[in-house]
Each structure stands twice: as structure tokens, then as C-alpha cells.
Design a protein around this motif. Sequence first.
Motif, PDB file in Angstrom:
ATOM      1  N   LEU A  74       2.355  12.402  12.842  1.00 25.21           N
ATOM      2  CA  LEU A  74       3.092  11.766  13.939  1.00 25.21           C
ATOM      3  C   LEU A  74       4.251  12.609  14.453  1.00 25.21           C
ATOM      4  N   GLY A  75       4.486  13.763  13.832  1.00 23.97           N
ATOM      5  CA  GLY A  75       5.558  14.627  14.309  1.00 23.97           C
ATOM      6  C   GLY A  75       6.933  14.076  14.039  1.00 23.97           C
ATOM      7  N   LEU A  76       7.113  13.443  12.897  1.00 19.41           N
ATOM      8  CA  LEU A  76       8.400  12.857  12.533  1.00 19.41           C
ATOM      9  C   LEU A  76       9.118  13.735  11.520  1.00 19.41           C
ATOM     10  N   THR A  77      10.414  13.570  11.427  1.00 19.42           N
ATOM     11  CA  THR A  77      11.174  14.253  10.392  1.00 19.42           C
ATOM     12  C   THR A  77      10.896  13.588   9.053  1.00 19.42           C
ATOM     13  N   ARG A  78      11.322  14.247   7.991  1.00 20.85           N
ATOM     14  CA  ARG A  78      11.119  13.688   6.655  1.00 20.85           C
ATOM     15  C   ARG A  78      11.799  12.325   6.525  1.00 20.85           C
TER      16      ARG A  78
ATOM     17  N   ARG B 266       0.840  -1.185   0.000  1.00 22.06           N
ATOM     18  CA  ARG B 266       0.000   0.000   0.000  1.00 22.06           C
ATOM     19  C   ARG B 266       0.885   1.247   0.000  1.00 22.06           C
ATOM     20  N   VAL B 267       0.472   2.253  -0.770  1.00 20.02           N
ATOM     21  CA  VAL B 267       1.233   3.493  -0.871  1.00 20.02           C
ATOM     22  C   VAL B 267       0.721   4.478   0.173  1.00 20.02           C
ATOM     23  N   VAL B 268       1.602   4.962   1.034  1.00 23.81           N
ATOM     24  CA  VAL B 268       1.256   5.911   2.090  1.00 23.81           C
ATOM     25  C   VAL B 268       2.098   7.165   1.899  1.00 23.81           C
ATOM     26  N   PRO B 269       1.495   8.360   1.816  1.00 20.02           N
ATOM     27  CA  PRO B 269       2.282   9.586   1.626  1.00 20.02           C
ATOM     28  C   PRO B 269       3.155   9.882   2.841  1.00 20.02           C
ATOM     29  N   PRO B 270       4.476  10.035   2.666  1.00 15.35           N
ATOM     30  CA  PRO B 270       5.356  10.352   3.808  1.00 15.35           C
ATOM     31  C   PRO B 270       4.984  11.666   4.485  1.00 15.35           C
ATOM     32  N   ASP B 271       4.493  12.668   3.696  1.00 19.23           N
ATOM     33  CA  ASP B 271       4.129  13.952   4.293  1.00 19.23           C
ATOM     34  C   ASP B 271       2.996  13.795   5.299  1.00 19.23           C
TER      35      ASP B 271
END
Length: 378
Positions: free
Chosen positions: A315-319, A304-309
Motif C-alpha cells: 500500500l506504500g505506507l510507512t512502517r 487475524r495476524v497480518v504482517p506490517p511489512d
Amino acid sequence: MSRRDAFKHILTSLHDAMLDDARWPATSALIDEACGLTGNTLMFGEGPKHDIRVGFVGLYYRGERRRDLEREYLEIYHPIDERIPRVRQQPHGRLVHVTDQYTAEELKTSLTYNDALRRAQHQNSIAVRFGGLAGTHLSWGIGDPVGSGGWASSQLSMLERLVPHVQQFVRVRQALVRAEAQSTTVTALLDNPRVGAVHLDRRGRILSANDRARDILRGGDPLSDRDGELHAQEAGDEARLAKLLAAALPTADAVAVSGSMLLRRGSVLPPYAVHVKPVPVPQPDYGARHVAALVLIAELGHRRVVPPDLVASALGLTRAESQVAVWLAEGRSVREMAEATGHTKDAVYWHLKQIYQKLPVSRQADLVRLVLSLADLG
């Protein structure tokens, strides 16, 4: 050759053919010889039951492939074959005689039965439907018995014993084709990033595993490496896994057999199919630790494709951290992530450690569930 030796010889050949389709004709010939058949056919199709597209028909006579008859059947007879909808409704693994797949009137009028099957020596044949991946349809056509005496009870008994093993051959072939390993070896699978591969010795202890398998085992859901052995998380799965391994690694002179099982991973993640295949061990080996079984761990379903943005903002994560989380949810191995970024595997593990410190999760499986739940919410 005794029937027991013939059966054992066929199983050994099937185990070889699981890793290389080029070995199937020889295996098919062994089955014909041992069961007294004129030939046999494997058929594969995809799609919903009302619109199945046949992608492969393998018709063999004592190991010789008849492509002319395959093409003729697919182009002319398959579209008008009256039995096809009925074959698709058969229970998996049951031997069904061809005359039970046509009505009494069709046996007199059917062009397929009276022309194609007559010339293919399948007018007294038996069909078996196999269970496969969702959306796939597989059947094994067992050609006419040699001679005019019809089917003997000993022939039917041998075929019934062989059905689950031929079906297992098809399952493993499907898993390897999906992993783009159509022709491979036990050793080469350690370099395949698309399917988990584990080598076991004759006592069931892990000798080696590829990166994909190590990632799965490290997560602990649903499989783990405990004290150098494979274990399932759930008690029921643990018992089934132990039985599967015992069958592939028998003691004394028992015949080693291949087998498969499904391992669920909750309601969000697709299950794993675990295939266990015996590997011949040299005799005598003087106690050396040889590979005695190959375990394949294949994820069922599509990535499944999930947008990293989306993951980063939610979740407050870095890129970089969100990209690692997304790739993990897509089923990529740590090695694949390292190669994609040009970094080391230690760098990927460092990002995972940072993620665990920020989020209320401590396992890869829990992180995957969290990422996929965001995808469902959009």
C-alpha cells in the motif's frame, strides 16, 4: 409473591449475575423457588459435535452447589450417557423431557438414568439446549419438580418464559469472559479495551462510552453515534436495534428485559454481537441522568495476524502507518495503539489521517477490509 413479581425478581437477579458469576447461585435459587424445582444445572462444552470436551457443570440445589455430584457425573457417567448425542441435536430453546432423550430399553438399563439422575433428582427433569458462540455447546438441565404430582402447566409456562432470559445470561457471560471481565461492574467496563461498552440513559441517549466503543462508532460500520443515540447502518438492523433498546428501556411499569443481536460487516470482517442489558435506575431520581442500560459490542471470531511489512510494501505506507493499519485490522483500540507505542491518541489519529490521504479509503471499516484482503492474498 405473585408470579409476575417472581418473574420480575428473577430477571433483575439475572441482570446482576450477567456481570458477576458469584450471583448465579442466588439467581438459581430464585428460579427453583418460583418454578417449584429441586435444582437446576448449567453445562458448557467446546469442540466439534463428535468430540465435545465438557469444561463446566454447575449443579445447584436451591443455590447450594453440589461439586461432588458434578465430579462424579463428569468422571463416571458423562462418557456413557446415552442421551448426550441426542441433546446436541435438539433445537435451541426447546424444553425436552428427560424420558424423551432415552429409548424405552435405555430407561430400563441406563446406568446414568437409573443411578446418576436418580440421586441428582433429575429423573423427571427437562433439558434445554442454548445457542452459543461457534464451537461451544450449552445446555440447561431443569431438575425434578417438587412433590410427586409431575409437571404442572403453570410450571412449564414459567420455564418457557424464562428460557430466553437464561440463554441471554449465558450469552453476556460468554462475551465478558472473552473480554477477560469475568467479574465486573457497569462502570469498570468503561476501562476495558477488549469489548465496546456504552452507557445509555432512560431515553436511550448515550451518557458515556469506552475507547473501544468510540472507535467502533466512529467507523460507522455497522454502528454509529448519531445525535447522541445509537444507530445501525442497515435499515433492517436499525429496526431490530430500536426494538432491542425499547425492551431494555420500557416506559411505565413494563418489565425491562435484556437482548442480543448480530450485526454483519460484509464478507471479510467478523460480525459484532450487540448485547443490551437494563441497569436499575433509582426511584425517584428527580430527573437525574442515570445509566439505565448497558450496551456491549463484542467482535465474534479471532483476531487475524497480518504482517506490517506486507501492508507497507503493498500500500506504500510507512512502517508506523502500516503498523497502525494492521493493529486496526486486528481489532485494537486507539488507546491500545497509543499505549503500545508510548504516544498519544492524537498521534495515532494523525497516522490514520496520513493513511486516508494516501489510499482511496476514508473510513476505518474500509481500511480494515483492505488490510484483511491483503492477508487473504498473502
